[in-house]
Design a protein around this motif. Structure first.
Motif, PDB file in Angstrom:
ATOM      1  N   SER A 148       0.841  -1.681  -0.154  1.00  0.00           N
ATOM      2  CA  SER A 148       0.036   0.156  -0.261  1.00  0.00           C
ATOM      3  C   SER A 148       0.824   1.432   0.090  1.00  0.00           C
ATOM      4  O   SER A 148       1.989   0.962   0.366  1.00  0.00           O
ATOM      5  CB  SER A 148      -0.600  -0.267   1.100  1.00  0.00           C
ATOM      6  OG  SER A 148      -0.153   0.276   2.531  1.00  0.00           O
ATOM      7  N   GLY A 149      -0.006   2.544  -0.525  1.00  0.00           N
ATOM      8  CA  GLY A 149       0.419   3.695  -0.430  1.00  0.00           C
ATOM      9  C   GLY A 149       0.392   4.758  -1.073  1.00  0.00           C
ATOM     10  O   GLY A 149      -1.350   4.969  -1.157  1.00  0.00           O
ATOM     11  N   LEU A 150       0.480   5.781  -1.662  1.00  0.00           N
ATOM     12  CA  LEU A 150       0.045   6.492  -2.430  1.00  0.00           C
ATOM     13  C   LEU A 150      -0.748   6.122  -3.536  1.00  0.00           C
ATOM     14  O   LEU A 150      -1.952   6.739  -3.780  1.00  0.00           O
ATOM     15  CB  LEU A 150       1.239   7.362  -2.724  1.00  0.00           C
ATOM     16  CG  LEU A 150      -0.056   8.622  -3.846  1.00  0.00           C
ATOM     17  CD1 LEU A 150      -0.603   9.540  -3.048  1.00  0.00           C
ATOM     18  CD2 LEU A 150       1.622   9.646  -4.004  1.00  0.00           C
ATOM     19  N   ASP A 175      -0.189  -4.553   3.651  1.00  0.00           N
ATOM     20  CA  ASP A 175       0.990  -3.815   3.326  1.00  0.00           C
ATOM     21  C   ASP A 175       1.194  -4.728   4.523  1.00  0.00           C
ATOM     22  O   ASP A 175       0.500  -5.519   5.800  1.00  0.00           O
ATOM     23  CB  ASP A 175       0.436  -2.501   4.146  1.00  0.00           C
ATOM     24  CG  ASP A 175       1.765  -1.740   3.776  1.00  0.00           C
ATOM     25  OD1 ASP A 175       3.158  -2.311   4.535  1.00  0.00           O
ATOM     26  OD2 ASP A 175       2.303  -1.174   2.735  1.00  0.00           O
ATOM     27  N   HIS A 176       2.038  -5.052   5.120  1.00  0.00           N
ATOM     28  CA  HIS A 176       3.146  -6.269   5.592  1.00  0.00           C
ATOM     29  C   HIS A 176       3.553  -5.173   6.876  1.00  0.00           C
ATOM     30  O   HIS A 176       4.043  -5.804   8.026  1.00  0.00           O
ATOM     31  CB  HIS A 176       4.109  -7.249   5.195  1.00  0.00           C
ATOM     32  CG  HIS A 176       5.217  -5.803   4.959  1.00  0.00           C
ATOM     33  ND1 HIS A 176       5.861  -5.453   3.874  1.00  0.00           N
ATOM     34  CD2 HIS A 176       6.932  -6.307   5.622  1.00  0.00           C
ATOM     35  CE1 HIS A 176       6.751  -5.321   3.896  1.00  0.00           C
ATOM     36  NE2 HIS A 176       7.664  -5.446   4.891  1.00  0.00           N
ATOM     37  N   LEU A 177       3.726  -3.726   7.563  1.00  0.00           N
ATOM     38  CA  LEU A 177       4.247  -3.331   8.196  1.00  0.00           C
ATOM     39  C   LEU A 177       3.580  -2.821   8.071  1.00  0.00           C
ATOM     40  O   LEU A 177       2.524  -1.998   8.123  1.00  0.00           O
ATOM     41  CB  LEU A 177       5.697  -2.210   7.769  1.00  0.00           C
ATOM     42  CG  LEU A 177       6.361  -3.171   7.444  1.00  0.00           C
ATOM     43  CD1 LEU A 177       7.490  -2.004   7.304  1.00  0.00           C
ATOM     44  CD2 LEU A 177       7.100  -3.964   8.491  1.00  0.00           C
ATOM     45  N   GLN A 178       3.112  -1.989  10.318  1.00  0.00           N
ATOM     46  CA  GLN A 178       2.193  -1.494  11.068  1.00  0.00           C
ATOM     47  C   GLN A 178       2.732   0.082   9.957  1.00  0.00           C
ATOM     48  O   GLN A 178       1.185   0.624  10.044  1.00  0.00           O
ATOM     49  CB  GLN A 178       2.501  -1.690  12.310  1.00  0.00           C
ATOM     50  CG  GLN A 178       1.146  -1.512  13.250  1.00  0.00           C
ATOM     51  CD  GLN A 178       0.493  -1.132  12.767  1.00  0.00           C
ATOM     52  OE1 GLN A 178      -0.060  -2.613  13.144  1.00  0.00           O
ATOM     53  NE2 GLN A 178      -1.343  -0.665  12.604  1.00  0.00           N
ATOM     54  N   ARG A 179       3.365   0.301  10.046  1.00  0.00           N
ATOM     55  CA  ARG A 179       3.688   2.012   9.728  1.00  0.00           C
ATOM     56  C   ARG A 179       2.999   2.721   9.291  1.00  0.00           C
ATOM     57  O   ARG A 179       2.534   3.896   8.740  1.00  0.00           O
ATOM     58  CB  ARG A 179       4.856   2.433  10.648  1.00  0.00           C
ATOM     59  CG  ARG A 179       6.339   2.327   8.933  1.00  0.00           C
ATOM     60  CD  ARG A 179       7.366   2.418   9.322  1.00  0.00           C
ATOM     61  NE  ARG A 179       8.581   2.103   8.585  1.00  0.00           N
ATOM     62  CZ  ARG A 179       8.986   0.883   8.591  1.00  0.00           C
ATOM     63  NH1 ARG A 179       8.757  -0.025  10.258  1.00  0.00           N
ATOM     64  NH2 ARG A 179      10.737   0.718   7.718  1.00  0.00           N
ATOM     65  N   TYR A 180       3.412   1.478   8.152  1.00  0.00           N
ATOM     66  CA  TYR A 180       3.303   2.100   6.885  1.00  0.00           C
ATOM     67  C   TYR A 180       1.228   1.749   6.220  1.00  0.00           C
ATOM     68  O   TYR A 180       1.009   2.298   5.477  1.00  0.00           O
ATOM     69  CB  TYR A 180       4.139   1.363   4.982  1.00  0.00           C
ATOM     70  CG  TYR A 180       5.212   1.762   4.842  1.00  0.00           C
ATOM     71  CD1 TYR A 180       5.207   2.981   5.444  1.00  0.00           C
ATOM     72  CD2 TYR A 180       5.946   0.921   5.462  1.00  0.00           C
ATOM     73  CE1 TYR A 180       7.100   3.100   4.656  1.00  0.00           C
ATOM     74  CE2 TYR A 180       7.498   0.663   5.304  1.00  0.00           C
ATOM     75  CZ  TYR A 180       7.708   1.999   5.340  1.00  0.00           C
ATOM     76  OH  TYR A 180       9.270   2.291   5.217  1.00  0.00           O
ATOM     77  N   TYR A 181       1.411   0.246   6.773  1.00  0.00           N
ATOM     78  CA  TYR A 181      -0.318   0.375   7.152  1.00  0.00           C
ATOM     79  C   TYR A 181      -1.398   1.386   7.598  1.00  0.00           C
ATOM     80  O   TYR A 181      -2.122   2.572   6.539  1.00  0.00           O
ATOM     81  CB  TYR A 181      -0.640  -0.811   7.659  1.00  0.00           C
ATOM     82  CG  TYR A 181      -2.312  -1.075   8.352  1.00  0.00           C
ATOM     83  CD1 TYR A 181      -3.242  -1.512   7.672  1.00  0.00           C
ATOM     84  CD2 TYR A 181      -2.552  -0.478   9.318  1.00  0.00           C
ATOM     85  CE1 TYR A 181      -4.342  -1.749   7.650  1.00  0.00           C
ATOM     86  CE2 TYR A 181      -3.950  -0.142  10.018  1.00  0.00           C
ATOM     87  CZ  TYR A 181      -4.821  -0.891   8.882  1.00  0.00           C
ATOM     88  OH  TYR A 181      -5.878  -1.309   9.503  1.00  0.00           O
ATOM     89  N   ASP A 182      -0.573   2.236   8.576  1.00  0.00           N
ATOM     90  CA  ASP A 182      -1.335   3.223   9.592  1.00  0.00           C
ATOM     91  C   ASP A 182      -0.796   4.465   8.440  1.00  0.00           C
ATOM     92  O   ASP A 182      -2.157   5.609   8.474  1.00  0.00           O
ATOM     93  CB  ASP A 182       0.084   3.530  10.666  1.00  0.00           C
ATOM     94  CG  ASP A 182      -0.429   2.273  11.518  1.00  0.00           C
ATOM     95  OD1 ASP A 182      -1.355   1.703  11.485  1.00  0.00           O
ATOM     96  OD2 ASP A 182      -0.318   2.279  12.526  1.00  0.00           O
ATOM     97  N   LYS A 183       0.029   5.103   8.099  1.00  0.00           N
ATOM     98  CA  LYS A 183       0.479   5.976   6.927  1.00  0.00           C
ATOM     99  C   LYS A 183      -1.162   6.095   5.811  1.00  0.00           C
ATOM    100  O   LYS A 183      -1.209   7.065   5.426  1.00  0.00           O
ATOM    101  CB  LYS A 183       1.545   6.134   6.791  1.00  0.00           C
ATOM    102  CG  LYS A 183       1.617   7.380   5.521  1.00  0.00           C
ATOM    103  CD  LYS A 183       3.642   7.099   5.266  1.00  0.00           C
ATOM    104  CE  LYS A 183       3.762   8.524   4.857  1.00  0.00           C
ATOM    105  NZ  LYS A 183       4.775   8.677   4.046  1.00  0.00           N
ATOM    106  N   THR A 184      -1.564   4.545   5.297  1.00  0.00           N
ATOM    107  CA  THR A 184      -1.369   4.993   4.297  1.00  0.00           C
ATOM    108  C   THR A 184      -3.395   5.096   4.633  1.00  0.00           C
ATOM    109  O   THR A 184      -4.287   5.790   3.952  1.00  0.00           O
ATOM    110  CB  THR A 184      -2.263   3.472   3.821  1.00  0.00           C
ATOM    111  OG1 THR A 184      -0.634   3.199   3.095  1.00  0.00           O
ATOM    112  CG2 THR A 184      -2.613   2.962   2.473  1.00  0.00           C
TER     113      THR A 184
END
Length: 233
Positions: free
Chosen positions: A54-56, A84-93
């Motif tokens: 996930s991301g932009l 997404d596999h990482l919590q920080r990127y999941y939260d950001k998305t």
């Protein structure tokens, strides 16, 4: 540079907002790749969209789905699941989606990497997503299903041929669907090798496919796997 500027301006015109202006240049998704996703969604008539990483790009896909959904229709005809596999990127998305009011257009799923034992005898670290893919396949049991699968993860640092499992995992659940795979970062050797393996295995399975590469900033690969009738019945 000219292609990047042109694609960037096209995305800004599509959004009709300058909210992501600075962020897009720093994002892992290049503007030309984002614009290509929009073009596919506008013309592909997809029933299901699956995104690995996930991301932009998640926001871009959700925005496109929202745009093509008829006014007043709260539930889109297109199901969109992003992993997404990482919590920080999941939260950001998730924060990006909420900020733009698009969180209702995507099933954002935290799926830590877990061992995936492939049919080729190798084990890969890939998204723990098989259960949700099974549920998604049950909800969309159709002989005319059209899917878009965006492969932008996991990072290459997680192992050799890190993105290989995307194709066999999807085919295992959606054998009757016509599936468009879009792989980002095709300028890298590892991604090119993954596509070679995919094509070799599709040939062995006697699956009909077509592929096309794009000279985007980081390269991209489009691979359409046609539905194979009768084999999975």
């Amino acid at each position: 540079a000219a292609r990047q500027i042109e694609a960037y301006l096209s995305i800004q015109n599509y959004f009709n907002t300058g909210h992501f202006t600075a962020e897009m240049h720093r994002s892992a998704v290049s503007p030309d790749f984002g614009l290509y996703l929009i073009e596919l969604l506008e013309t592909g008539s997809y029933d299901v969209v699956v995104e690995f990483g996930s991301g932009l790009s998640t926001v871009i896909i959700a925005k496109a789905i929202n745009k093509i959904t008829p006014p007043g229709q709260h539930t889109s005809a297109t199901s969109f699941v992003s992993y997404d596999h990482l919590q920080r990127y999941y939260d950001k998305t998730r924060a990006r989606l909420k900020q733009t009011g698009l969180d209702g257009r995507v099933q954002l799923t935290l799926a830590p990497l877990s061992p995936y034992a492939a049919a080729n005898g190798k084990t890969y670290a890939y998204y723990d997503c098989q259960e949700t893919l099974v549920d998604l396949a049950r909800k969309h049991a159709s002989d005319s299903l059209r899917m878009l699968v965006v492969v932008d993860g996991p990072p290459g640092t997680t192992g050799l041929h890190a993105r290989y499992p995307a194709l066999p995992m999807i085919l295992a659940q959606f054998g009757k669907a016509t599936i468009d795979f879009v792989l980002d970062d095709y300028s890298r050797t590892d991604e090119r090798d993954v596509v070679k393996i995919w094509c070799s295995e599709l040939t062995q399975m006697q699956r009909t496919y077509e592929k096309k590469s794009f000279p985007f900033e980081k390269g991209a690969l489009f691979l359409r796997v046609e539905a194979q009738r009768g084999v999975y019945e």
